[in-house]
Design an enzyme around this catalytic site. Structure first.
Site, PDB file in Angstrom:
ATOM      1  N   ASP A  45      29.072  -3.260 100.472  1.00  0.00           N
ATOM      2  CA  ASP A  45      30.540  -3.398 100.416  1.00  0.00           C
ATOM      3  C   ASP A  45      30.943  -4.876 100.443  1.00  0.00           C
ATOM      4  O   ASP A  45      32.140  -5.185 100.401  1.00  0.00           O
ATOM      5  CB  ASP A  45      31.226  -2.570 101.503  1.00  0.00           C
ATOM      6  N   ASP A  84      26.292   1.502 100.373  1.00  0.00           N
ATOM      7  CA  ASP A  84      27.006   1.233 101.623  1.00  0.00           C
ATOM      8  C   ASP A  84      28.173   2.205 101.777  1.00  0.00           C
ATOM      9  O   ASP A  84      28.928   2.437 100.810  1.00  0.00           O
ATOM     10  CB  ASP A  84      27.595  -0.193 101.538  1.00  0.00           C
ATOM     11  N   LYS A 114      23.816   3.389 103.627  1.00  0.00           N
ATOM     12  CA  LYS A 114      23.779   2.463 104.769  1.00  0.00           C
ATOM     13  C   LYS A 114      25.099   2.562 105.505  1.00  0.00           C
ATOM     14  O   LYS A 114      26.163   2.666 104.865  1.00  0.00           O
ATOM     15  CB  LYS A 114      23.546   1.022 104.306  1.00  0.00           C
ATOM     16  N   GLU A 116      27.184   1.087 109.282  1.00  0.00           N
ATOM     17  CA  GLU A 116      27.179   0.097 110.356  1.00  0.00           C
ATOM     18  C   GLU A 116      27.348   0.779 111.707  1.00  0.00           C
ATOM     19  O   GLU A 116      28.162   1.707 111.833  1.00  0.00           O
ATOM     20  CB  GLU A 116      28.306  -0.923 110.135  1.00  0.00           C
ATOM     21  N   GLU A 183      21.844  -8.211 111.362  1.00  0.00           N
ATOM     22  CA  GLU A 183      22.650  -9.318 110.799  1.00  0.00           C
ATOM     23  C   GLU A 183      23.071 -10.287 111.895  1.00  0.00           C
ATOM     24  O   GLU A 183      23.631  -9.885 112.925  1.00  0.00           O
ATOM     25  CB  GLU A 183      23.877  -8.753 110.063  1.00  0.00           C
TER      26      GLU A 183
HETATM   27  O1  KIV Z   1      27.477  -5.230 102.191  1.00  0.00           O
HETATM   28  C1  KIV Z   1      26.450  -5.902 102.161  1.00  0.00           C
HETATM   29  O2  KIV Z   1      26.119  -6.551 101.173  1.00  0.00           O
HETATM   30  C2  KIV Z   1      25.623  -5.924 103.365  1.00  0.00           C
HETATM   31  C3  KIV Z   1      24.504  -6.909 103.443  1.00  0.00           C
HETATM   32  C4  KIV Z   1      25.004  -8.273 103.573  1.00  0.00           C
HETATM   33  C5  KIV Z   1      23.530  -6.531 104.496  1.00  0.00           C
HETATM   34  O3  KIV Z   1      25.859  -5.163 104.244  1.00  0.00           O
END
Ligand code: KIV
Length: 284
Positions: A45, A84, A114, A116, A183
């Site tokens: 994202d 994401d 993915k 968070e 991160e």
């Molecule tokens: O959104 C993204 O690109 C990320 C990476 C920086 C890990 O979450």
């Protein structure tokens, strides 16, 4: 060769081979990334910042993420594609997260999602994984929570937050995450977390001890000038090359050097004569 899978990524860790992940958002960036033999492409994202021009990832919607993920999935053949899940599309309740992850996999065509969050997100990760959708977790500086962190700051520098991050990492692993992004952590904390996990850790701004690294496409290629993170290494200055090339194009058009006859197609000479002689009325 088929696509990399969560098993082949685990094997890289087990064999002690560093894991490389790169973001990509469209057909061109995805094809270039795959041509460089990068095994995991993250449709991150971060596209909210580097593609859409926002100041953070917060405005990105699920429909937009699915749109980009579906392009990247369609044009690639070997990379594991991770999509994401954007802000507030999975943290309200587990059913919402299930629906979001399902859409990302079904419509976005990704091989994994993915999200968070650490310990608090573990029950949600467990549900999504149990439903057959691989999950990559993301802890430390989680950019969707940048407002509560008060900026893009290093996490886990004090004992309490370092201990919480270790708990978070163990919790997402226990919930079934196949990998975890770390991160903006101190290098030593990354080493401690990596040594405690059997799943791969993938660092960004987290030092040298992670099992792998992820970077943002536009950052490593010098395509994004708004904000250059300290952890980025620029492997090329493509942005400068593009500006040079576009300036030359503009100058050549203005100087009538482009296009030349080589860039056009000629018409049959008889037809040209006929059209020139024409008084404007069409004849057979
Ligand atoms: O959104 C993204 O690109 C990320 C990476 C920086 C890990 O979450």
């Amino acid at each position: 060769m088929g696509r990399n899978s969560i098993r082949s990524i685990q094997k890289l860790k087990d064999d002690g081979i560093p894991i490389v992940m790169m973001t990509a958002y469209d057909a061109t960036s995805a094809r270039l990334t795959e041509a460089a033999h990068i095994p995991i492409i993250l449709v991150g994202d971060t596209l909210g910042m580097v593609v859409q021009g926002h100041a953070s990832t917060i405005p990105v919607t699920l429909d937009q993420m699915i749109y980009h993920a579906s392009i990247v999935s369609r044009v690639t053949h070997t990379a594991l594609i991770v999509g994401d899940l954007p802000f507030m599309t999975y943290s309200i309740h587990a059913e919402q997260a299930m629906a979001t992850a399902t859409r990302m996999m079904q419509e976005g065509g990704v091989g994994a999602v993915k999200l968070e969050g650490g310990e608090a997100m573990a029950p949600t990760i467990r549900r999504i994984v149990a439903a057959g959708i691989p999950v990559m977790a993301h802890i430390g500086l989680t950019p969707q929570s940048v407002a509560t962190f008060g900026g893009f700051r290093m996490q886990g520098k004090e004992e309490h937050s370092a201990r919480q991050l270790i708990t978070d990492a163990l919790a997402v692993q226990d919930a079934g995450a196949f990998a975890v992004v770390l991160e903006l952590l101190p290098s030593e904390l990354t080493r401690i977390i990596t040594s405690k996990l059997h799943i791969p850790t993938i660092g960004i701004g987290a030092g040298v001890h992670a099992d792998g690294q992820v970077q943002v496409f536009h950052d490593v290629l010098g395509l994004f000038e708004e904000f250059i993170p300290k952890h980025t290494k620029r492997y090329a200055q493509i942005g400068n090359l593009i500006v040079q090339a576009l300036s030359q194009y503009g100058a050549e058009v203005r100087d009538r050097q482009f296009p030349t006859d080589l860039h056009g197609v000629n018409m049959n000479a008889d037809l040209v004569e006929k059209l020139l002689a024409d008084d404007g009325n069409e004849t057979d």
